[in-house]
Scaffold this motif. Structure first.
Motif, PDB file in Angstrom:
ATOM      1  N   VAL A 190       2.439   7.758  -0.814  1.00 40.81           N
ATOM      2  CA  VAL A 190       2.849   6.374  -1.158  1.00 40.81           C
ATOM      3  C   VAL A 190       1.672   5.969   0.078  1.00 40.81           C
ATOM      4  O   VAL A 190       1.088   4.661   0.591  1.00 40.81           O
ATOM      5  CB  VAL A 190       3.750   6.559  -0.742  1.00 40.81           C
ATOM      6  N   PHE A 207       8.824   1.244  -5.887  1.00 44.76           N
ATOM      7  CA  PHE A 207       7.486   1.310  -5.469  1.00 44.76           C
ATOM      8  C   PHE A 207       6.629   1.484  -7.037  1.00 44.76           C
ATOM      9  O   PHE A 207       4.923   0.961  -6.709  1.00 44.76           O
ATOM     10  CB  PHE A 207       7.089   2.648  -4.704  1.00 44.76           C
ATOM     11  N   THR A 210       5.768  -1.424  -8.930  1.00 36.24           N
ATOM     12  CA  THR A 210       4.409  -2.371  -7.821  1.00 36.24           C
ATOM     13  C   THR A 210       3.928  -1.779  -8.004  1.00 36.24           C
ATOM     14  O   THR A 210       2.186  -2.636  -8.154  1.00 36.24           O
ATOM     15  CB  THR A 210       5.289  -2.339  -6.776  1.00 36.24           C
ATOM     16  N   TYR A 211       3.466  -0.939  -8.190  1.00 30.73           N
ATOM     17  CA  TYR A 211       2.026   0.045  -8.153  1.00 30.73           C
ATOM     18  C   TYR A 211       0.811  -0.060  -8.699  1.00 30.73           C
ATOM     19  O   TYR A 211       0.109  -0.359  -9.484  1.00 30.73           O
ATOM     20  CB  TYR A 211       1.997   1.214  -7.151  1.00 30.73           C
ATOM     21  N   CYS A 269       7.931  -9.668  -6.795  1.00 37.25           N
ATOM     22  CA  CYS A 269       8.006  -9.273  -5.238  1.00 37.25           C
ATOM     23  C   CYS A 269       9.519  -9.467  -4.865  1.00 37.25           C
ATOM     24  O   CYS A 269      10.047  -8.787  -4.020  1.00 37.25           O
ATOM     25  CB  CYS A 269       7.014  -8.334  -4.166  1.00 37.25           C
ATOM     26  N   SER A 312      15.589  -3.631  -2.182  1.00 41.95           N
ATOM     27  CA  SER A 312      14.963  -3.329  -1.519  1.00 41.95           C
ATOM     28  C   SER A 312      16.234  -3.301   0.419  1.00 41.95           C
ATOM     29  O   SER A 312      16.702  -2.067   0.431  1.00 41.95           O
ATOM     30  CB  SER A 312      14.492  -3.744  -0.684  1.00 41.95           C
ATOM     31  N   TRP A 360      10.668  -2.187   3.962  1.00 43.45           N
ATOM     32  CA  TRP A 360      10.372  -2.377   3.351  1.00 43.45           C
ATOM     33  C   TRP A 360      10.198  -4.567   2.454  1.00 43.45           C
ATOM     34  O   TRP A 360       9.845  -4.766   2.057  1.00 43.45           O
ATOM     35  CB  TRP A 360      10.456  -1.931   1.777  1.00 43.45           C
ATOM     36  N   THR A 391       6.106   5.909   6.281  1.00 45.69           N
ATOM     37  CA  THR A 391       5.767   6.400   4.609  1.00 45.69           C
ATOM     38  C   THR A 391       4.810   7.640   5.530  1.00 45.69           C
ATOM     39  O   THR A 391       5.753   8.568   5.469  1.00 45.69           O
ATOM     40  CB  THR A 391       4.244   6.194   3.725  1.00 45.69           C
TER      41      THR A 391
END
Length: 208
Positions: free
Chosen positions: A9, A71, A74-75, A95, A102, A125, A159
């Motif tokens: 990540v 995540f 998100t990506y 987000c 989070s 995060w 990460t």
């Protein structure tokens, strides 16, 4: 989040941060977002779905995997936006929601898992997702550079380095205070960069 997934990540956080800093184009960052997003979804399919249930151990596995999906989506969202040159408002509001998730996962790590190190990392995060919300949804372009630096620094402090230490069996030797101090230092850098750059943006608007 598993050590191997956490390690990789870092690569996408680094690329996305460099994208915000103008070092990479959106289409340059799209492939790594796609690769890591799909990998995280596959990881959840292998680790969480087969054991999903109501027992305490099974619930802990599902809660631990929630971060993967947060995540992953998100990506994948970033990849789609960057491949298609889409506006970022939708991603920004995602987000904003991710900030709340989070914070929940930070509480889960502090309370349920008794893991203050990852509790602190999840709080970091939450700051990162907050910064993306402010830039993409709230339109605070003055925070773009600061958010880029935040992502680049977190690529290592939240990460890559934790993942590498976990892979080599040394994570447990790292004092909690060191992890917390690293996260606080990164947030201080973010605030400092944001504060320094804000007057510049104001002057540019005034001179126009």
């Amino acid at each position: 989040m598993s050590s191997l997934a956490l390690f990789f990540v870092g690569s996408v956080l680094l690329c996305n941060g460099l994208g915000l800093l103008g070092r990479l184009s959106p289409k340059d960052t799209a492939p790594i977002n796609l690769f890591i997003g799909l990998t995280l979804v596959a990881t959840v399919g292998v680790t969480a779905l087969p054991v999903a249930g109501s027992s305490d151990a099974e619930l802990s596995t599902v809660l631990g995997s929630a971060g993967f999906l947060l995540f992953a989506f998100t990506y994948l969202y970033v990849a789609l936006n960057n491949f298609r040159d889409l506006p970022g408002q939708g991603l920004g509001w995602y987000c904003g929601w991710a900030v709340l998730v989070s914070l929940m996962l930070a509480w889960v790590n502090f309370d349920r898992f008794d893991d203050p190190k990852f509790g602190a990392i999840w709080l970091s995060w939450a700051v990162l997702f907050s910064a993306f919300f402010l830039v993409l949804a709230a339109g605070l372009d003055s925070l773009t550079v600061a958010t880029g630096w935040l992502a680049v620094l977190q690529a290592f402090t939240t990460t890559t380095l934790p993942g590498a230490l976990m892979l080599t069996g040394r994570w447990d030797d790292v004092p909690t205070g060191v992890v917390v101090a690293a996260q606080v230092a990164v947030v201080v850098v973010f605030v400092a960069v944001a504060t320094i750059r804000r007057p510049v943006a104001t002057l540019e608007v005034a001179s126009a």
